[in-house]
Design an enzyme around this catalytic site. Structure first.
Site, PDB file in Angstrom:
ATOM      1  N   LYS A   3       4.731   1.164  -5.872  1.00  0.00           N
ATOM      2  CA  LYS A   3       4.812  -0.063  -6.677  1.00  0.00           C
ATOM      3  C   LYS A   3       5.196   0.259  -8.117  1.00  0.00           C
ATOM      4  O   LYS A   3       5.988  -0.454  -8.729  1.00  0.00           O
ATOM      5  CB  LYS A   3       3.479  -0.810  -6.600  1.00  0.00           C
ATOM      6  CG  LYS A   3       3.210  -1.379  -5.200  1.00  0.00           C
ATOM      7  CD  LYS A   3       1.776  -1.824  -5.036  1.00  0.00           C
ATOM      8  CE  LYS A   3       1.538  -2.471  -3.685  1.00  0.00           C
ATOM      9  NZ  LYS A   3       0.111  -2.654  -3.375  1.00  0.00           N
TER      10      LYS A   3
ATOM     11  N   ARG B 155       8.192  -7.740  17.859  1.00  0.00           N
ATOM     12  CA  ARG B 155       8.424  -6.585  18.740  1.00  0.00           C
ATOM     13  C   ARG B 155       8.091  -6.986  20.173  1.00  0.00           C
ATOM     14  O   ARG B 155       8.819  -6.674  21.095  1.00  0.00           O
ATOM     15  CB  ARG B 155       7.556  -5.415  18.285  1.00  0.00           C
ATOM     16  CG  ARG B 155       8.184  -4.083  18.664  1.00  0.00           C
ATOM     17  CD  ARG B 155       7.401  -2.893  18.138  1.00  0.00           C
ATOM     18  NE  ARG B 155       7.138  -2.969  16.714  1.00  0.00           N
ATOM     19  CZ  ARG B 155       6.064  -2.422  16.126  1.00  0.00           C
ATOM     20  NH1 ARG B 155       5.167  -1.790  16.826  1.00  0.00           N
ATOM     21  NH2 ARG B 155       5.897  -2.514  14.833  1.00  0.00           N
TER      22      ARG B 155
ATOM     23  N   THR C 217       0.003  -9.488   9.771  1.00  0.00           N
ATOM     24  CA  THR C 217      -0.800 -10.240   8.800  1.00  0.00           C
ATOM     25  C   THR C 217       0.085 -11.061   7.865  1.00  0.00           C
ATOM     26  O   THR C 217      -0.117 -12.274   7.707  1.00  0.00           O
ATOM     27  CB  THR C 217      -1.655  -9.256   7.964  1.00  0.00           C
ATOM     28  OG1 THR C 217      -2.407  -8.460   8.863  1.00  0.00           O
ATOM     29  CG2 THR C 217      -2.576  -9.985   7.027  1.00  0.00           C
ATOM     30  N   VAL C 218       1.064 -10.413   7.253  1.00  0.00           N
ATOM     31  CA  VAL C 218       1.877 -11.127   6.257  1.00  0.00           C
ATOM     32  C   VAL C 218       2.852 -12.096   6.934  1.00  0.00           C
ATOM     33  O   VAL C 218       2.980 -13.256   6.520  1.00  0.00           O
ATOM     34  CB  VAL C 218       2.630 -10.126   5.342  1.00  0.00           C
ATOM     35  CG1 VAL C 218       3.549 -10.865   4.373  1.00  0.00           C
ATOM     36  CG2 VAL C 218       1.626  -9.270   4.570  1.00  0.00           C
TER      37      VAL C 218
ATOM     38  N   GLY D 240     -10.361  -5.878   6.855  1.00  0.00           N
ATOM     39  CA  GLY D 240      -8.910  -5.949   7.071  1.00  0.00           C
ATOM     40  C   GLY D 240      -8.085  -5.491   5.880  1.00  0.00           C
ATOM     41  O   GLY D 240      -6.863  -5.637   5.872  1.00  0.00           O
TER      42      GLY D 240
ATOM     43  N   GLU E 277      -6.153   0.112   6.453  1.00  0.00           N
ATOM     44  CA  GLU E 277      -5.664   0.430   7.801  1.00  0.00           C
ATOM     45  C   GLU E 277      -6.650   1.407   8.457  1.00  0.00           C
ATOM     46  O   GLU E 277      -7.483   2.010   7.774  1.00  0.00           O
ATOM     47  CB  GLU E 277      -4.320   1.157   7.700  1.00  0.00           C
ATOM     48  CG  GLU E 277      -3.276   0.495   6.840  1.00  0.00           C
ATOM     49  CD  GLU E 277      -2.535  -0.587   7.581  1.00  0.00           C
ATOM     50  OE1 GLU E 277      -2.491  -0.516   8.826  1.00  0.00           O
ATOM     51  OE2 GLU E 277      -2.030  -1.508   6.936  1.00  0.00           O
TER      52      GLU E 277
ATOM     53  N   GLU F 239       9.223 -10.257  -4.849  1.00  0.00           N
ATOM     54  CA  GLU F 239       8.014 -10.470  -5.665  1.00  0.00           C
ATOM     55  C   GLU F 239       6.757  -9.967  -4.959  1.00  0.00           C
ATOM     56  O   GLU F 239       5.856  -9.401  -5.584  1.00  0.00           O
ATOM     57  CB  GLU F 239       7.858 -11.974  -5.971  1.00  0.00           C
ATOM     58  CG  GLU F 239       6.645 -12.346  -6.782  1.00  0.00           C
ATOM     59  CD  GLU F 239       6.661 -11.749  -8.186  1.00  0.00           C
ATOM     60  OE1 GLU F 239       7.500 -12.140  -8.993  1.00  0.00           O
ATOM     61  OE2 GLU F 239       5.819 -10.866  -8.475  1.00  0.00           O
TER      62      GLU F 239
HETATM   63  N1  HSE Z   1      -2.210  -1.945   1.139  1.00  0.00           N
HETATM   64  C1  HSE Z   1      -1.830  -2.718   0.009  1.00  0.00           C
HETATM   65  C2  HSE Z   1      -2.986  -2.844  -0.958  1.00  0.00           C
HETATM   66  C3  HSE Z   1      -1.353  -4.065   0.466  1.00  0.00           C
HETATM   67  O1  HSE Z   1      -4.122  -2.616  -0.565  1.00  0.00           O
HETATM   68  O2  HSE Z   1      -2.764  -3.183  -2.133  1.00  0.00           O
HETATM   69  C4  HSE Z   1      -0.633  -4.876  -0.579  1.00  0.00           C
HETATM   70  O3  HSE Z   1       0.502  -4.243  -1.072  1.00  0.00           O
END
Ligand code: HSE
Length: 336
Positions: free
Chosen positions: A199, A43, A11-12, A181, A184, A124
């Site tokens: 975080k 991969r 995704t990112v 989405g 997970e 960031e």
């Molecule tokens: N799984 C994380 C969230 C993704 O829902 O914030 C972003 O860091």
């Protein structure tokens, strides 16, 4: 012209490739140079992708390509990204990442390597997705001793709580988060508060200059919640910085009715940073998703191209921060 590589095409990683393709002019204007995509580490090859011609499964080709000045990592997990980060920095290239587990666990080692090779190490996107918080702490608040932070740092659990506000059960809300989405298939890192603790650990390491283990932060998730009290129960990450350590916790909290946090809904993140002398600032933004996160990654790419050297603003070392529990006296002293 500066050439960069992306490691990971989920995704990112996909978001970074698309944003880089679509925002060439603004990126070039801000970086002072055109930025091109030189390679994507995957991969398995994806022959039907428009970026297929850039894909490789062998990191050595990126490591040895002298034209590639930086790797933007979006693989996830710790071991493989750590190896890639070390090889990138040792090859004299900048390293930019959205990976909070990597930064929380290995940030102090990567800072030391980046310093040794005098290349940028920036992250960031690792906290708050598209919400800026690392750079404000690194630069805008560098004259202020920060003594209290509280905020919503996980988009998935905040989305789930917002769905519950609408009358959905916890299980229905998780299913909706998965369908969109955000969550997970196994949502535990988000709903158990682990992602928020990582975080918060990064933010604390930056504030104190000491390594903060997410495992030391008392962490309670949202899985047992039945009611959100009209949108006032939020999964908060909170920390009060004291002389003898840091009182820190991630847990569901009934926030004040007039708290800024009640306005942080759905996939948004928000954080309040309180410093000495009544300096209080707040940040808000979309906390997850391809484009918000990619835009934070690319803001680091721009910074790394403008300033292609190591910067030790808010770096941290291997000394461990003492993490204390969040007690009733902090509850009385600090409102959220
Ligand atoms: N799984 C994380 C969230 C993704 O829902 O914030 C972003 O860091």
């Amino acid at each position: 012209m500066k050439k960069i590589a992306i490691a990971g095409f989920g995704t990112v990683g996909g978001g970074i490739a698309h944003l880089l393709r679509d925002n060439q002019k603004v990126l070039a204007d801000n970086a002072g140079e055109n930025i091109s995509l030189g390679a994507i580490l995957v991969r398995t090859m994806k022959a039907d992708s428009e970026f297929a011609h850039l894909m490789t499964t062998d990191f050595t080709t990126i490591e040895q390509d002298e034209d590639i000045c930086l790797v933007a990592e979006a693989i996830g997990g710790v071991d493989v990204p750590f190896e890639i980060a070390c090889r990138t920095l040792k090859a004299g290239k900048g390293f930019v990442t959205a990976n909070k587990a990597l930064v929380a666990e290995k940030g102090h080692i990567l800072h030391a390597l980046a310093k040794e090779h005098n290349v940028p190490f920036l992250f960031e996107a690792a906290v708050g997705g598209g919400m800026p918080i690392i750079r404000p702490i690194r630069t805008s608040l560098s004259s202020t001793g920060i003594n209290y932070v509280y905020g919503i740092l996980n988009a998935t659990s905040n989305f789930i709580l917002s769905e519950m506000d609408k009358g959905n059960t916890y299980d229905q809300a998780v299913k909706e988060a998965q369908a969109r989405g955000y969550a997970e298939a196994d949502p535990s890192a988000d709903v158990d508060g682990i992602d928020s603790a990582r975080k918060l650990a990064i933010i604390l390491a930056m504030i104190t200059g000491k390594k903060t283990s997410p495992d030391d932060i008392r962490t309670v998730g949202i899985t047992a919640l039945k009611d959100t009290c009209g949108g006032r129960v939020k999964l908060l990450a909170r920390a009060a910085v004291k002389d003898d350590g840091v009182h820190a916790e991630v847990s569901p909290v009934l926030v004040d009715e007039d708290s800024l946090m009640t306005c942080v809904k759905s996939d948004r993140n928000g954080i309040v940073v309180r410093g000495e002398g009544s300096v209080e600032t707040a940040y808000f933004g979309v906390g997850a998703g391809a484009i918000p996160t990619a835009s934070a990654v690319l803001s680091d790419v721009v910074e790394a191209i403008r300033r292609p050297v190591y910067s030790d603003e808010c770096a941290w070392g291997a000394e461990e921060l003492k993490v204390l529990p969040w007690t009733d006296s902090e509850l009385a002293e600090y409102r959220s």
